[in-house]
Design a protein around this motif. Structure first.
Motif, PDB file in Angstrom:
ATOM      1  N   ASP A 153       0.831  -1.208   0.000  1.00 44.53           N
ATOM      2  CA  ASP A 153       0.000   0.000   0.000  1.00 44.53           C
ATOM      3  C   ASP A 153       0.862   1.254   0.000  1.00 44.53           C
ATOM      4  OD1 ASP A 153      -2.660  -1.044   0.050  1.00 44.53           O
ATOM      5  OD2 ASP A 153      -2.303  -1.675   2.114  1.00 44.53           O
ATOM      6  N   VAL A 154       0.322   2.290  -0.595  1.00 48.81           N
ATOM      7  CA  VAL A 154       0.924   3.621  -0.516  1.00 48.81           C
ATOM      8  C   VAL A 154      -0.122   4.526   0.128  1.00 48.81           C
ATOM      9  CG1 VAL A 154       1.926   5.545  -1.785  1.00 48.81           C
ATOM     10  CG2 VAL A 154       2.256   3.208  -2.622  1.00 48.81           C
ATOM     11  N   ILE A 155       0.128   4.909   1.377  1.00 46.47           N
ATOM     12  CA  ILE A 155      -0.843   5.723   2.098  1.00 46.47           C
ATOM     13  C   ILE A 155      -0.147   6.917   2.749  1.00 46.47           C
ATOM     14  CG2 ILE A 155      -2.325   3.728   2.560  1.00 46.47           C
ATOM     15  CD1 ILE A 155      -1.339   3.780   5.443  1.00 46.47           C
ATOM     16  N   SER A 156      -0.943   7.871   3.138  1.00 46.26           N
ATOM     17  CA  SER A 156      -0.396   9.053   3.791  1.00 46.26           C
ATOM     18  C   SER A 156      -0.142   8.764   5.270  1.00 46.26           C
ATOM     19  CB  SER A 156      -1.363  10.234   3.653  1.00 46.26           C
ATOM     20  OG  SER A 156      -2.538  10.004   4.421  1.00 46.26           O
ATOM     21  N   TYR A 157       0.726   9.555   5.860  1.00 44.52           N
ATOM     22  CA  TYR A 157       1.026   9.415   7.288  1.00 44.52           C
ATOM     23  C   TYR A 157      -0.230   9.687   8.113  1.00 44.52           C
ATOM     24  CZ  TYR A 157       3.400  10.233  11.766  1.00 44.52           C
ATOM     25  OH  TYR A 157       3.807  10.173  13.076  1.00 44.52           O
ATOM     26  N   LYS A 158      -1.047  10.619   7.672  1.00 51.22           N
ATOM     27  CA  LYS A 158      -2.299  10.940   8.353  1.00 51.22           C
ATOM     28  C   LYS A 158      -3.237   9.726   8.353  1.00 51.22           C
ATOM     29  CE  LYS A 158      -6.266  14.093   8.086  1.00 51.22           C
ATOM     30  NZ  LYS A 158      -6.877  15.214   7.317  1.00 51.22           N
ATOM     31  N   ASP A 159      -3.350   9.042   7.212  1.00 48.28           N
ATOM     32  CA  ASP A 159      -4.201   7.852   7.142  1.00 48.28           C
ATOM     33  C   ASP A 159      -3.654   6.717   7.994  1.00 48.28           C
ATOM     34  OD1 ASP A 159      -5.921   9.155   5.466  1.00 48.28           O
ATOM     35  OD2 ASP A 159      -5.180   8.223   3.619  1.00 48.28           O
ATOM     36  N   PHE A 160      -2.338   6.589   8.039  1.00 46.58           N
ATOM     37  CA  PHE A 160      -1.735   5.554   8.880  1.00 46.58           C
ATOM     38  C   PHE A 160      -2.066   5.802  10.353  1.00 46.58           C
ATOM     39  CE2 PHE A 160       1.709   3.891  11.517  1.00 46.58           C
ATOM     40  CZ  PHE A 160       1.732   2.556  11.110  1.00 46.58           C
ATOM     41  N   LEU A 161      -1.973   7.035  10.790  1.00 54.74           N
ATOM     42  CA  LEU A 161      -2.314   7.382  12.177  1.00 54.74           C
ATOM     43  C   LEU A 161      -3.784   7.073  12.467  1.00 54.74           C
ATOM     44  CD1 LEU A 161      -0.476  10.814  12.621  1.00 54.74           C
ATOM     45  CD2 LEU A 161       0.211   8.590  13.528  1.00 54.74           C
ATOM     46  N   PHE A 162      -4.637   7.362  11.506  1.00 54.48           N
ATOM     47  CA  PHE A 162      -6.069   7.116  11.663  1.00 54.48           C
ATOM     48  C   PHE A 162      -6.358   5.628  11.834  1.00 54.48           C
ATOM     49  CE2 PHE A 162     -10.154   6.106   9.575  1.00 54.48           C
ATOM     50  CZ  PHE A 162     -11.015   6.803  10.400  1.00 54.48           C
ATOM     51  N   LEU A 163      -5.693   4.779  11.068  1.00 52.33           N
ATOM     52  CA  LEU A 163      -5.952   3.343  11.111  1.00 52.33           C
ATOM     53  C   LEU A 163      -5.294   2.644  12.295  1.00 52.33           C
ATOM     54  CD1 LEU A 163      -5.477   2.443   7.325  1.00 52.33           C
ATOM     55  CD2 LEU A 163      -7.644   2.647   8.562  1.00 52.33           C
ATOM     56  N   VAL A 185       8.031   8.318   5.219  1.00 51.87           N
ATOM     57  CA  VAL A 185       8.147   8.253   6.676  1.00 51.87           C
ATOM     58  C   VAL A 185       9.001   7.051   7.058  1.00 51.87           C
ATOM     59  CG1 VAL A 185       6.867   8.096   8.852  1.00 51.87           C
ATOM     60  CG2 VAL A 185       5.856   9.284   6.894  1.00 51.87           C
ATOM     61  N   SER A 186       9.911   7.236   7.983  1.00 51.82           N
ATOM     62  CA  SER A 186      10.797   6.149   8.398  1.00 51.82           C
ATOM     63  C   SER A 186      10.059   5.146   9.278  1.00 51.82           C
ATOM     64  CB  SER A 186      11.992   6.715   9.175  1.00 51.82           C
ATOM     65  OG  SER A 186      11.540   7.282  10.407  1.00 51.82           O
ATOM     66  N   LEU A 187      10.567   3.917   9.314  1.00 54.44           N
ATOM     67  CA  LEU A 187       9.980   2.865  10.145  1.00 54.44           C
ATOM     68  C   LEU A 187      10.011   3.253  11.619  1.00 54.44           C
ATOM     69  CD1 LEU A 187       8.823   0.017  10.512  1.00 54.44           C
ATOM     70  CD2 LEU A 187      11.180  -0.841  10.553  1.00 54.44           C
ATOM     71  N   GLU A 188      11.101   3.879  12.045  1.00 60.68           N
ATOM     72  CA  GLU A 188      11.221   4.294  13.453  1.00 60.68           C
ATOM     73  C   GLU A 188      10.101   5.248  13.840  1.00 60.68           C
ATOM     74  OE1 GLU A 188      15.095   2.922  11.954  1.00 60.68           O
ATOM     75  OE2 GLU A 188      13.620   4.381  11.235  1.00 60.68           O
ATOM     76  N   LYS A 189       9.753   6.159  12.940  1.00 66.22           N
ATOM     77  CA  LYS A 189       8.689   7.124  13.230  1.00 66.22           C
ATOM     78  C   LYS A 189       7.332   6.430  13.294  1.00 66.22           C
ATOM     79  CE  LYS A 189       6.790  11.567  11.723  1.00 66.22           C
ATOM     80  NZ  LYS A 189       6.882  12.667  10.708  1.00 66.22           N
ATOM     81  N   LEU A 190       7.130   5.431  12.456  1.00 64.84           N
ATOM     82  CA  LEU A 190       5.856   4.699  12.470  1.00 64.84           C
ATOM     83  C   LEU A 190       5.690   3.927  13.772  1.00 64.84           C
ATOM     84  CD1 LEU A 190       5.706   3.262   8.827  1.00 64.84           C
ATOM     85  CD2 LEU A 190       4.617   5.330   9.726  1.00 64.84           C
ATOM     86  N   ILE A 191       6.755   3.265  14.208  1.00 65.39           N
ATOM     87  CA  ILE A 191       6.688   2.498  15.453  1.00 65.39           C
ATOM     88  C   ILE A 191       6.475   3.418  16.648  1.00 65.39           C
ATOM     89  CG2 ILE A 191       7.999   0.980  17.001  1.00 65.39           C
ATOM     90  CD1 ILE A 191       9.351  -0.183  14.516  1.00 65.39           C
ATOM     91  N   ALA A 192       7.042   4.602  16.576  1.00 68.22           N
ATOM     92  CA  ALA A 192       6.938   5.552  17.696  1.00 68.22           C
ATOM     93  C   ALA A 192       5.505   6.015  17.939  1.00 68.22           C
ATOM     94  CB  ALA A 192       7.837   6.757  17.442  1.00 68.22           C
ATOM     95  N   VAL A 193       4.646   5.939  16.915  1.00 67.61           N
ATOM     96  CA  VAL A 193       3.262   6.403  17.086  1.00 67.61           C
ATOM     97  C   VAL A 193       2.301   5.241  17.328  1.00 67.61           C
ATOM     98  CG1 VAL A 193       3.592   8.503  15.751  1.00 67.61           C
ATOM     99  CG2 VAL A 193       2.878   6.405  14.574  1.00 67.61           C
ATOM    100  N   LEU A 194       2.829   4.097  17.761  1.00 73.65           N
ATOM    101  CA  LEU A 194       2.010   2.935  18.088  1.00 73.65           C
ATOM    102  C   LEU A 194       2.177   2.615  19.575  1.00 73.65           C
ATOM    103  CD1 LEU A 194       2.925   0.645  15.022  1.00 73.65           C
ATOM    104  CD2 LEU A 194       0.948   2.172  15.256  1.00 73.65           C
ATOM    105  N   PRO A 195       1.529   3.361  20.440  1.00 70.67           N
ATOM    106  CA  PRO A 195       1.757   3.218  21.888  1.00 70.67           C
ATOM    107  C   PRO A 195       1.288   1.880  22.471  1.00 70.67           C
ATOM    108  CG  PRO A 195      -0.102   4.660  21.479  1.00 70.67           C
ATOM    109  CD  PRO A 195       0.526   4.393  20.145  1.00 70.67           C
TER     110      PRO A 195
END
Length: 202
Positions: A153-163, A185-195
């Motif tokens: 998938d190619v999605i926006s960072y905003k959509d990733f946060l929403f899901l 967006v880097s993988l580290e940043k994605l993991i950081a927003v998954l509390p």
């Protein structure tokens, strides 16, 4: 047609009612068979014991899926004002989106559905065409899914946060998540927003 005439017309056996005493006849005339009632039928504005501002706030900003599901089952006026359907799972299956709730499942045609969906358990877009995920996100009111699967998938960072706001387990394979400026967006940043994350399969 007057309301009393419509109600009388719904009575299952009007010939037997005519022989009843007046009191029993009046009670029988106001009983509408359950099969005649439809969730998407007309509704009547309720005389709430609360201010309209409180009712409007409750209707427009539901925060709990279980409470919302009970509310729309008890009063279809609320659903008519804010048509949100609570589902457990939403997934892509070869050619169509499917949804399930309470052990019932079926295809979802997002081009025809006017209600928004509230996902409570799983969102699985594995093998879905990349553009499909972004197209259906406006049809989702809220995603509280604990399991999220995205592939190619190619999605926006905003959509990733929403899901992923409530995700505990996720599968992320061959995805590209982009910032608003088009950068990746880097993988580290994605993991950081998954509390709440417990496991990630990459």
């Amino acid at each position: 047609m007057r309301r009393s005439a419509r109600i009388a017309g719904l009575t299952p056996n009007p010939t037997s009612i005519s022989t009843m005493p007046n009191r029993k006849r009046k009670v029988a005339e106001i009983i509408v068979p359950v099969k005649q009632l439809h969730f998407h039928g007309p509704y009547i504005r309720q005389n709430w014991p609360f201010r309209d501002s409180l009712i409007n706030y409750t209707t427009k900003t539901p925060s709990n899926s279980k409470a919302w599901q009970k509310l729309i089952k008890s009063c279809k006026y609320v659903f008519a004002k804010n048509p949100i359907l609570v589902i457990e799972n939403l997934w892509w299956d070869e050619e169509d989106w499917y949804a399930s709730s309470n052990n019932d499942a079926g295809p979802v045609d997002f081009t025809k559905i006017s209600s928004k969906l509230w996902i409570t358990d799983k969102f699985n877009a594995t093998c879905a065409p990349p553009e499909n995920v972004s197209l259906i996100i406006p049809k989702i009111y809220k995603c509280d899914a604990k399991y999220l699967s995205l592939m190619n998938d190619v999605i926006s960072y905003k959509d990733f946060l929403f899901l992923s706001s409530n995700v505990e387990d996720t599968v992320l394979r061959e995805n590209i998540v982009k910032n608003s400026d088009g950068s990746i967006v880097s993988l580290e940043k994605l993991i950081a927003v998954l509390p709440k994350i417990k496991s990630i399969f990459l």
